[in-house]
Design a protein around this motif. Structure first.
Motif, PDB file in Angstrom:
ATOM      1  N   GLY A   1     -79.110  25.412 -23.703  1.00 49.46           N
ATOM      2  CA  GLY A   1     -78.656  25.943 -24.983  1.00 49.46           C
ATOM      3  C   GLY A   1     -78.463  24.840 -26.009  1.00 49.46           C
ATOM      4  N   GLY A   2     -77.959  23.682 -25.574  1.00 44.49           N
ATOM      5  CA  GLY A   2     -77.805  22.545 -26.468  1.00 44.49           C
ATOM      6  C   GLY A   2     -79.141  22.014 -26.955  1.00 44.49           C
ATOM      7  N   PHE A   3     -80.138  21.961 -26.068  1.00 45.33           N
ATOM      8  CA  PHE A   3     -81.484  21.553 -26.486  1.00 45.33           C
ATOM      9  C   PHE A   3     -82.020  22.489 -27.569  1.00 45.33           C
ATOM     10  CE2 PHE A   3     -82.370  19.559 -22.069  1.00 45.33           C
ATOM     11  CZ  PHE A   3     -81.724  18.399 -22.467  1.00 45.33           C
ATOM     12  N   ALA A   4     -81.865  23.797 -27.341  1.00 43.70           N
ATOM     13  CA  ALA A   4     -82.343  24.769 -28.325  1.00 43.70           C
ATOM     14  C   ALA A   4     -81.589  24.639 -29.641  1.00 43.70           C
ATOM     15  CB  ALA A   4     -82.193  26.190 -27.768  1.00 43.70           C
ATOM     16  N   GLY A   5     -80.285  24.322 -29.583  1.00 44.36           N
ATOM     17  CA  GLY A   5     -79.519  24.141 -30.806  1.00 44.36           C
ATOM     18  C   GLY A   5     -79.993  22.939 -31.605  1.00 44.36           C
ATOM     19  N   ALA A   6     -80.301  21.832 -30.930  1.00 44.73           N
ATOM     20  CA  ALA A   6     -80.824  20.654 -31.633  1.00 44.73           C
ATOM     21  C   ALA A   6     -82.158  20.974 -32.292  1.00 44.73           C
ATOM     22  CB  ALA A   6     -80.975  19.490 -30.653  1.00 44.73           C
TER      23      ALA A   6
ATOM     24  N   VAL B   1     -78.666  13.795 -26.085  1.00 44.45           N
ATOM     25  CA  VAL B   1     -77.217  13.757 -26.326  1.00 44.45           C
ATOM     26  C   VAL B   1     -76.686  15.161 -26.594  1.00 44.45           C
ATOM     27  CG1 VAL B   1     -75.398  12.810 -27.803  1.00 44.45           C
ATOM     28  CG2 VAL B   1     -77.380  11.400 -27.208  1.00 44.45           C
ATOM     29  N   SER B   2     -77.448  15.961 -27.359  1.00 41.29           N
ATOM     30  CA  SER B   2     -77.026  17.340 -27.644  1.00 41.29           C
ATOM     31  C   SER B   2     -76.941  18.158 -26.364  1.00 41.29           C
ATOM     32  CB  SER B   2     -78.012  17.989 -28.620  1.00 41.29           C
ATOM     33  OG  SER B   2     -78.080  17.277 -29.830  1.00 41.29           O
TER      34      SER B   2
ATOM     35  N   ALA C   1     -86.498   8.452 -38.653  1.00 38.23           N
ATOM     36  CA  ALA C   1     -87.731   8.826 -37.966  1.00 38.23           C
ATOM     37  C   ALA C   1     -87.492   9.218 -36.510  1.00 38.23           C
ATOM     38  CB  ALA C   1     -88.740   7.676 -38.039  1.00 38.23           C
ATOM     39  N   TRP C   2     -86.532   8.579 -35.865  1.00 37.97           N
ATOM     40  CA  TRP C   2     -86.348   8.778 -34.431  1.00 37.97           C
ATOM     41  C   TRP C   2     -85.072   9.543 -34.074  1.00 37.97           C
ATOM     42  CZ3 TRP C   2     -89.807   7.705 -30.642  1.00 37.97           C
ATOM     43  CH2 TRP C   2     -90.894   6.900 -30.984  1.00 37.97           C
ATOM     44  N   SER C   3     -84.344  10.045 -35.059  1.00 36.03           N
ATOM     45  CA  SER C   3     -83.039  10.662 -34.776  1.00 36.03           C
ATOM     46  C   SER C   3     -83.161  11.864 -33.856  1.00 36.03           C
ATOM     47  CB  SER C   3     -82.356  11.066 -36.092  1.00 36.03           C
ATOM     48  OG  SER C   3     -83.178  11.967 -36.824  1.00 36.03           O
ATOM     49  N   PHE C   4     -84.180  12.707 -34.045  1.00 35.52           N
ATOM     50  CA  PHE C   4     -84.289  13.899 -33.210  1.00 35.52           C
ATOM     51  C   PHE C   4     -84.518  13.529 -31.755  1.00 35.52           C
ATOM     52  CE2 PHE C   4     -87.055  17.049 -31.120  1.00 35.52           C
ATOM     53  CZ  PHE C   4     -86.184  18.122 -31.089  1.00 35.52           C
ATOM     54  N   TRP C   5     -85.427  12.593 -31.506  1.00 34.04           N
ATOM     55  CA  TRP C   5     -85.770  12.246 -30.132  1.00 34.04           C
ATOM     56  C   TRP C   5     -84.633  11.531 -29.424  1.00 34.04           C
ATOM     57  CZ3 TRP C   5     -89.712  15.041 -29.079  1.00 34.04           C
ATOM     58  CH2 TRP C   5     -90.656  15.317 -30.076  1.00 34.04           C
ATOM     59  N   LEU C   6     -83.804  10.809 -30.173  1.00 39.23           N
ATOM     60  CA  LEU C   6     -82.668  10.130 -29.563  1.00 39.23           C
ATOM     61  C   LEU C   6     -81.470  11.062 -29.396  1.00 39.23           C
ATOM     62  CD1 LEU C   6     -82.819   6.669 -31.401  1.00 39.23           C
ATOM     63  CD2 LEU C   6     -83.657   7.242 -29.115  1.00 39.23           C
ATOM     64  N   CYS C   7     -81.324  12.023 -30.310  1.00 36.51           N
ATOM     65  CA  CYS C   7     -80.161  12.920 -30.266  1.00 36.51           C
ATOM     66  C   CYS C   7     -80.390  14.140 -29.384  1.00 36.51           C
ATOM     67  CB  CYS C   7     -79.799  13.394 -31.675  1.00 36.51           C
ATOM     68  SG  CYS C   7     -79.234  12.088 -32.766  1.00 36.51           S
ATOM     69  N   LEU C   8     -81.657  14.467 -29.072  1.00 42.61           N
ATOM     70  CA  LEU C   8     -81.931  15.647 -28.253  1.00 42.61           C
ATOM     71  C   LEU C   8     -81.237  15.585 -26.892  1.00 42.61           C
ATOM     72  CD1 LEU C   8     -83.492  18.328 -27.950  1.00 42.61           C
ATOM     73  CD2 LEU C   8     -85.411  16.993 -27.050  1.00 42.61           C
TER      74      LEU C   8
ATOM     75  N   TYR D   1     -74.818  21.299 -33.974  1.00 47.41           N
ATOM     76  CA  TYR D   1     -73.900  20.456 -34.750  1.00 47.41           C
ATOM     77  C   TYR D   1     -73.897  19.021 -34.235  1.00 47.41           C
ATOM     78  CZ  TYR D   1     -71.762  23.668 -38.046  1.00 47.41           C
ATOM     79  OH  TYR D   1     -71.538  24.498 -39.110  1.00 47.41           O
ATOM     80  N   THR D   2     -74.117  18.828 -32.958  1.00 50.33           N
ATOM     81  CA  THR D   2     -74.204  17.454 -32.440  1.00 50.33           C
ATOM     82  C   THR D   2     -75.357  16.714 -33.098  1.00 50.33           C
ATOM     83  OG1 THR D   2     -73.262  18.084 -30.308  1.00 50.33           O
ATOM     84  CG2 THR D   2     -74.543  16.051 -30.381  1.00 50.33           C
ATOM     85  N   PHE D   3     -76.521  17.352 -33.130  1.00 47.03           N
ATOM     86  CA  PHE D   3     -77.659  16.697 -33.773  1.00 47.03           C
ATOM     87  C   PHE D   3     -77.432  16.540 -35.274  1.00 47.03           C
ATOM     88  CE2 PHE D   3     -81.633  17.315 -36.164  1.00 47.03           C
ATOM     89  CZ  PHE D   3     -82.224  16.098 -35.878  1.00 47.03           C
ATOM     90  N   ALA D   4     -76.873  17.568 -35.927  1.00 45.18           N
ATOM     91  CA  ALA D   4     -76.664  17.487 -37.375  1.00 45.18           C
ATOM     92  C   ALA D   4     -75.701  16.355 -37.732  1.00 45.18           C
ATOM     93  CB  ALA D   4     -76.135  18.825 -37.893  1.00 45.18           C
ATOM     94  N   LEU D   5     -74.620  16.208 -36.985  1.00 43.09           N
ATOM     95  CA  LEU D   5     -73.634  15.165 -37.279  1.00 43.09           C
ATOM     96  C   LEU D   5     -74.184  13.772 -36.993  1.00 43.09           C
ATOM     97  CD1 LEU D   5     -70.426  16.897 -35.868  1.00 43.09           C
ATOM     98  CD2 LEU D   5     -70.956  16.467 -38.270  1.00 43.09           C
ATOM     99  N   LEU D   6     -74.889  13.615 -35.884  1.00 45.37           N
ATOM    100  CA  LEU D   6     -75.419  12.299 -35.538  1.00 45.37           C
ATOM    101  C   LEU D   6     -76.555  11.886 -36.464  1.00 45.37           C
ATOM    102  CD1 LEU D   6     -75.441  12.450 -31.621  1.00 45.37           C
ATOM    103  CD2 LEU D   6     -73.805  11.285 -33.107  1.00 45.37           C
TER     104      LEU D   6
END
Length: 471
Positions: free
Chosen positions: A348-353, A200-201, A191-198, A165-170
């Protein structure tokens, strides 16, 4: 001797027959009757008494075998401080087993493409590899909490949900998209949201791990399991009821897809295929997702191995063996528990993202208690504290259960008929597998353990001295 042997066989046969009859009675309402919808609309009742008889016969035969072998009266159980022959063989093969495992993992998508005959036909097998590796990573993350620190956690799926949810919301945040579009150009955040939010998640999941750790500092065993279970359910209920933030049960959709470090996987002139001179294929993104989860799993394994050799890892193992002795040695058990919860939650947060960017949709239904139970079963059945054991258990439980979909030969008329769906019995087989492993390998598939600290010679700890996987 003969009468005694006859009485043992007679009692074993009687017990097997009774067990088969009880199994038939229990499965009769669950499996024997099936409501089916006919073409005209009303429901019809289908009888499957033959299937019930097959299951009852299987239970009776297995019960008879157990009564004559493992559960036989007067059977002498060999105990000792030396590892078993199988454990010694695994220990000798371990230096070559790990590189072989990771080499096969790297070559897996290419083998799937080669054996399937192309990119598109290999989609199912690559997706299956992603699915299995996700649970391998989750098992290794929970192994830090349960296997190394000895803290029974039934709410690990909560950290999985926090990361997703952290990655989905951001990634779907309009203000963030507009901010980066104004400063770094249109499409940068997509383009870069996953790499920047990973990261953070992972950090937010670790933060929630610390929050969970504080209330349970004085709890162990069943009480700790109940509190962690409640924590997982609280997170799920919050996700359902906080509609203004999480969109409730409808979930969050339109999550941006993953990119090759800023290069999108699309058919445009700036896409991955055009930039590297390839024909566009949607499988490029799937294969890249496979290597992303493989890299995250390898990161989890390397960090865990490194932490075990550091003072914090040795403190986790001391806490697992005896908390009172751990305190007497001057180890701060509060900090030790918090670091274990935070580290396991971070992975676990990494896997969730990764789950969110792979599916591109998250909802509370994806983070139920059953997910926590499956991850915990992987850790316990693999052998608590064993990296390779957890990986093997994830492959067997997740990959093996998924392979039931391919057992089409069971639909033959002389077996179960064309209406039989093996995938419907996944949880039943899952339960039988857990019971079988706990009977024959009560300490997991890899029961021995290599000590972190040793004197002169590093010997594997015998299974009889290793904690059993019953919590």
């Amino acid at each position: 001797m003969a009468p005694h042997r006859g009485s043992v066989i007679g009692s074993a046969v009687t017990d097997a027959i009774v067990s088969g009859l009880l199994t038939g009675l229990l499965l009769l309402p669950l499996v024997g009757f099936r409501a089916t919808e006919s073409g005209s609309g009303p429901l019809g009742l289908t009888y499957r008494f033959g299937l019930v008889a097959v299951f009852a016969a299987i239970v009776a035969v297995l019960r008879l075998v157990l009564n004559l072998t493992v559960w036989r009266r007067g059977r002498k159980v060999k105990t000792g401080t030396e590892p078993s022959a199988f454990a010694a063989l695994v220990q000798k093969a371990a230096p070559a087993l790990r590189p072989a495992f990771f080499s096969f993992a790297i070559a897996y998508p290419f083998l799937a493409i080669l054996l399937s005959g192309g990119l598109s036909p290999s989609r199912y097998w690559v997706d299956l590899g992603i699915y299995v590796l996700t649970y391998v990573m989750l098992g290794w993350g929970l192994n830090i909490v349960v296997g190394l620190a000895g803290l029974l956690d039934l709410g690990y799926v909560a950290f999985y949900a926090v990361g997703a949810y952290t990655f989905a919301l951001l990634s779907t945040s309009v203000p963030l998209n507009e901010f980066f579009a104004g400063h770094l150009g249109e499409g940068f955040w997509t383009a870069w949201s996953f790499w920047l939010c990973l990261p953070v998640s992972g950090i937010l999941a670790a933060f929630w791990g610390v929050i969970l750790g504080f209330p349970v500092l004085r709890l162990r065993g069943d009480y700790l399991a109940i509190v962690t279970l409640a924590f997982g359910e609280i997170i799920r209920l919050v996700l359902i009821n906080w509609v203004s933030l999480t969109n409730g049960g409808a979930g969050i959709s339109s999550i941006p897809p993953i990119s090759f470090f800023g290069v999108p996987f699309n058919s445009s002139d700036d896409g991955f295929a055009a930039r590297y001179g390839l024909d566009f294929d949607s499988m490029h993104r799937i294969i890249f997702l496979y290597f992303v989860i493989l890299g995250l799993a390898v990161l989890t394994a390397l960090v865990t191995i490194r932490l075990r050799q550091m003072p914090v890892g040795r403190a986790w193992e001391a806490l697992r063996e005896d908390e009172i002795a751990c305190r007497s040695l001057g180890i701060n058990t509060t900090l030790t528990k918090l670091t274990a919860f935070a580290t396991g939650a971070m992975f676990g947060g990494f896997a969730g993202a990764f789950f969110a960017v792979r599916v591109r949709f998250v909802s509370p239904e994806s983070f139920t208690f059953m997910e926590s139970a499956v991850i915990l079963a992987i850790v316990v059945l693999g052998g608590m504290g064993s990296q390779m054991g957890v990986a093997g258990a994830a492959i067997l439980l997740i990959g093996g259960m998924e392979m039931l979909r391919n057992l089409s030969f069971l639909k033959a008329d002389f077996l179960f008929g064309p209406d039989f769906d093996p995938s419907l019995y996944r949880m039943l087989i899952f339960g039988f597998a857990m019971v079988a492993v706990m009977v024959w390998r009560p300490r997991g598939l890899v029961s021995s353990r290599l000590p972190t600290v040793f004197l002169k010679e590093r010997k594997a700890v015998s299974a009889s001295l290793v904690k059993e996987g019953h919590g």
